[in-house]
Write an enzyme that holds these catalytic residues in place. Structure first.
Site, PDB file in Angstrom:
ATOM      1  N   LYS A  81       7.549  -5.438   3.988  1.00 32.23           N
ATOM      2  CA  LYS A  81       6.890  -5.657   2.696  1.00 32.23           C
ATOM      3  C   LYS A  81       7.684  -5.074   1.525  1.00 32.23           C
ATOM      4  O   LYS A  81       7.417  -5.401   0.383  1.00 32.23           O
ATOM      5  CB  LYS A  81       5.442  -5.156   2.712  1.00 32.23           C
ATOM      6  CG  LYS A  81       5.263  -3.674   2.865  1.00 32.23           C
ATOM      7  CD  LYS A  81       3.784  -3.295   2.819  1.00 32.23           C
ATOM      8  CE  LYS A  81       3.672  -1.828   3.045  1.00 32.23           C
ATOM      9  NZ  LYS A  81       2.718  -1.062   2.536  1.00 32.23           N
ATOM     10  N   ASP A  82       8.693  -4.220   1.808  1.00 27.56           N
ATOM     11  CA  ASP A  82       9.552  -3.693   0.727  1.00 27.56           C
ATOM     12  C   ASP A  82      10.734  -4.609   0.419  1.00 27.56           C
ATOM     13  O   ASP A  82      11.460  -4.386  -0.546  1.00 27.56           O
ATOM     14  CB  ASP A  82      10.146  -2.322   1.125  1.00 27.56           C
ATOM     15  CG  ASP A  82       9.077  -1.243   1.271  1.00 27.56           C
ATOM     16  OD1 ASP A  82       8.004  -1.390   0.654  1.00 27.56           O
ATOM     17  OD2 ASP A  82       9.323  -0.266   2.011  1.00 27.56           O
ATOM     18  N   ARG A 129      -2.432  -4.797  -5.664  1.00 23.94           N
ATOM     19  CA  ARG A 129      -3.094  -5.728  -4.740  1.00 23.94           C
ATOM     20  C   ARG A 129      -4.369  -5.122  -4.165  1.00 23.94           C
ATOM     21  O   ARG A 129      -5.414  -5.777  -4.079  1.00 23.94           O
ATOM     22  CB  ARG A 129      -2.109  -6.059  -3.602  1.00 23.94           C
ATOM     23  CG  ARG A 129      -2.726  -6.700  -2.373  1.00 23.94           C
ATOM     24  CD  ARG A 129      -1.732  -6.767  -1.223  1.00 23.94           C
ATOM     25  NE  ARG A 129      -1.383  -5.457  -0.686  1.00 23.94           N
ATOM     26  CZ  ARG A 129      -2.134  -4.761   0.155  1.00 23.94           C
ATOM     27  NH1 ARG A 129      -3.299  -5.225   0.548  1.00 23.94           N
ATOM     28  NH2 ARG A 129      -1.741  -3.577   0.588  1.00 23.94           N
ATOM     29  N   ARG A 130      -4.269  -3.849  -3.739  1.00 20.11           N
ATOM     30  CA  ARG A 130      -5.461  -3.199  -3.170  1.00 20.11           C
ATOM     31  C   ARG A 130      -6.498  -2.960  -4.258  1.00 20.11           C
ATOM     32  O   ARG A 130      -7.692  -3.155  -4.028  1.00 20.11           O
ATOM     33  CB  ARG A 130      -5.080  -1.863  -2.526  1.00 20.11           C
ATOM     34  CG  ARG A 130      -4.284  -2.027  -1.234  1.00 20.11           C
ATOM     35  CD  ARG A 130      -3.867  -0.676  -0.656  1.00 20.11           C
ATOM     36  NE  ARG A 130      -3.145  -0.835   0.602  1.00 20.11           N
ATOM     37  CZ  ARG A 130      -2.066  -0.135   0.925  1.00 20.11           C
ATOM     38  NH1 ARG A 130      -1.595   0.782   0.097  1.00 20.11           N
ATOM     39  NH2 ARG A 130      -1.472  -0.331   2.080  1.00 20.11           N
ATOM     40  N   ARG A 151       1.089   7.893  -5.805  1.00 14.95           N
ATOM     41  CA  ARG A 151       2.331   7.672  -5.077  1.00 14.95           C
ATOM     42  C   ARG A 151       2.484   8.782  -4.050  1.00 14.95           C
ATOM     43  O   ARG A 151       1.664   9.668  -3.960  1.00 14.95           O
ATOM     44  CB  ARG A 151       3.518   7.701  -6.054  1.00 14.95           C
ATOM     45  CG  ARG A 151       3.742   6.377  -6.761  1.00 14.95           C
ATOM     46  CD  ARG A 151       5.189   6.227  -7.162  1.00 14.95           C
ATOM     47  NE  ARG A 151       6.065   6.229  -5.993  1.00 14.95           N
ATOM     48  CZ  ARG A 151       7.381   6.332  -6.063  1.00 14.95           C
ATOM     49  NH1 ARG A 151       7.958   6.472  -7.235  1.00 14.95           N
ATOM     50  NH2 ARG A 151       8.115   6.322  -4.979  1.00 14.95           N
ATOM     51  N   ARG A 157      -0.623  11.632   0.204  1.00 16.34           N
ATOM     52  CA  ARG A 157      -1.787  10.796  -0.105  1.00 16.34           C
ATOM     53  C   ARG A 157      -3.049  11.293   0.585  1.00 16.34           C
ATOM     54  O   ARG A 157      -4.108  11.384  -0.027  1.00 16.34           O
ATOM     55  CB  ARG A 157      -1.490   9.334   0.278  1.00 16.34           C
ATOM     56  CG  ARG A 157      -0.418   8.750  -0.618  1.00 16.34           C
ATOM     57  CD  ARG A 157      -0.078   7.311  -0.260  1.00 16.34           C
ATOM     58  NE  ARG A 157       1.050   6.857  -1.058  1.00 16.34           N
ATOM     59  CZ  ARG A 157       1.176   5.640  -1.568  1.00 16.34           C
ATOM     60  NH1 ARG A 157       0.245   4.757  -1.367  1.00 16.34           N
ATOM     61  NH2 ARG A 157       2.233   5.318  -2.280  1.00 16.34           N
ATOM     62  N   CYS A 244       7.128  -7.313  -5.084  1.00 10.90           N
ATOM     63  CA  CYS A 244       6.255  -6.688  -4.087  1.00 10.90           C
ATOM     64  C   CYS A 244       5.268  -5.719  -4.718  1.00 10.90           C
ATOM     65  O   CYS A 244       4.435  -5.152  -4.042  1.00 10.90           O
ATOM     66  CB  CYS A 244       7.067  -6.007  -2.990  1.00 10.90           C
ATOM     67  SG  CYS A 244       7.936  -4.558  -3.533  1.00 10.90           S
TER      68      CYS A 244
END
Length: 319
Positions: A81-82, A129-130, A151, A157, A244
Site C-alpha cells: 500500500k506504500d 480513508r479511515r 503518525r 500509536r 496513497c
C-alpha cells in the site's frame, strides 16, 4: 564455498524489519542462499509531518528504490500500500506473496468495540480513508466520534490509547500480526464498515528488471490470486488519480462456490474525510487471468465512481 548472501533492503521500523525477516527466510528457502537485511532510512521515517502533507505516495519507497538501482541491495520488500501505482523504470515487482488479513482493526481502552465507544470518543488514525469511512459510519449509526490525525509506529500509536490521550486507534490487522501484537486488538472492523487501503496486507518484493535469475527465484513466492486482487485495487486507485494518502478504500476478493473460485468482486469507496459524502460501488467479474484483465477491472469501477462524482471528493489530486 557458500554462495554470497543476498542483500535485502528494508526500512528500519519494527514492522518493516519483521516483515522483511519473514521474506528473508522464505527467499533463503527457495534460493538456498543466505539473506542479510540492509537497513535503509527513508524520508517517510524521519519526517515528522503528516503523510498527507509530505505527499504520501512513495515517501517510504524512494530510498529503497535508489539503493536497488545503485546496486547496494539485491531486492527490497515494501508494504504494497506504500508503493506508487506507476511502474518504476528499471525495477520489477518479482513477487507478491499471499496476502495477510486485509482488515483494519481497533485497539481501544477497556477492550471496547467500535460500537461501544463512549460519546465523543477520540479515535486516532493517520489515514484520510479511515477518517472518511469511520465518520460516515458514525453519522449513519447515531454515534458521536472525533477522528484525530496521528503518525508514528505501532508502539507510538497504541501508546496514545494506553496513556488515555485517545479512546482508540485504528491500525491494519496485517501489521499487528507481523509484529506479534494481534492479541491487543479489541475489534476487527468488517470490510463493510471500513474498506482497507488498496493492497493492504500484501507485500511487494522488488528487484532490478535485468536480474533474470533473481526474478525467477523470487517468482516462486508469488501468489497469483493476491497479485490479481491487488492489481485490480491499485488500478482503481491509479484511475482515480489518487496517491496513497487519498481517501480511497478498495478490496478485491474471490467469490467461491464450494471449492471452486468463480469470480472476483472489487469494491471501492472514496469520500470526504468528515464522512458527509461517500461514493461506494462494487463490480463482479471473472477472476482475471492476466495483468491486463485485472487492470481493466479496476479501471471499469473507477470510471463508474468518477461518473458518480468521486473526483470532487478527492481533495488535492495527486500529481
Amino acid at each position: 564455498m557458500t554462495e554470497k548472501a543476498l542483500r535485502l533492503g528494508t526500512r528500519r521500523s519494527k514492522l518493516a524489519m519483521a516483515q522483511s525477516g519473514q521474506v528473508a527466510d522464505a527467499v533463503s528457502q527457495v534460493t538456498g542462499r543466505p539473506v542479510e537485511l540492509v537497513e535503509i532510512t527513508t524520508y517517510g521515517d524521519v519526517s515528522r509531518e503528516h503523510l498527507a502533507q509530505i505527499g504520501g505516495t512513495g515517501v517510504f519507497v524512494a530510498a529503497l528504490r535508489e539503493a536497488l538501482l545503485r546496486g547496494e541491495v539485491d531486492f527490497a520488500v515494501h508494504s504494497l500500500k506504500d508503493l506508487p501505482t506507476a511502474q518504476h523504470e528499471g525495477l520489477v515487482v518479482a513477487a507478491i506473496p499471499e496476502r495477510e488479513d486485509p482488515r483494519d482493526v481497533v485497539v481501544a481502552r477497556d477492550a471496547r468495540k467500535l460500537t461501544d465507544l463512549p460519546r465523543g470518543a477520540r479515535i486516532g488514525t493517520g489515514a484520510p480513508r479511515r477518517m472518511a469511512q469511520l465518520n460516515a459510519y458514525a453519522r449513519t449509526h447515531g454515534m458521536e466520534i472525533e477522528t484525530v490525525p496521528i503518525r508514528g509506529n505501532v508502539d507510538t500509536r497504541i501508546g496514545y490509547v494506553r496513556s488515555g490521550e485517545l479512546d482508540a486507534v485504528v491500525l491494519a490487522a496485517a501489521g499487528l500480526n507481523r509484529v506479534g501484537r494481534i492479541d491487543e486488538v479489541t475489534d476487527f472492523l468488517s470490510v463493510d464498515t471500513v474498506l482497507p487501503a488498496p493492497g493492504q496486507g500484501a507485500l511487494a518484493i522488488e528487484c532490478t528488471a535485468d536480474n533474470a535469475d533473481l526474478i525467477a527465484a523470487l517468482a516462486e513466492l508469488d501468489d497469483p490470486f493476491t497479485r490479481a486482487a491487488v492489481t485490480a485495487e491499485r488500478s482503481l486507485l491509479a484511475a482515480l488519480e489518487a496517491g496513497c494518502s487519498a481517501p480511497v478504500g478498495a478490496l478485491a476478493d474471490l467469490l467461491a462456490d464450494g471449492q471452486t473460485v468463480k469470480e472476483m468482486r472489487l469494491r471501492g469507496v472514496v469520500g470526504t474525510t468528515d464522512g458527509s459524502t461517500l461514493v461506494q460501488l462494487s463490480t463482479t467479474g471473472p477472476v482475471p487471468e492476466t495483468h491486463e484483465a485485472a487492470m481493466a477491472l479496476g479501471c471499469e469501477l473507477a470510471t463508474e465512481m468518477l461518473a458518480q462524482g468521486a473526483a470532487g471528493l478527492m481533495g488535492e489530486r495527486a500529481h
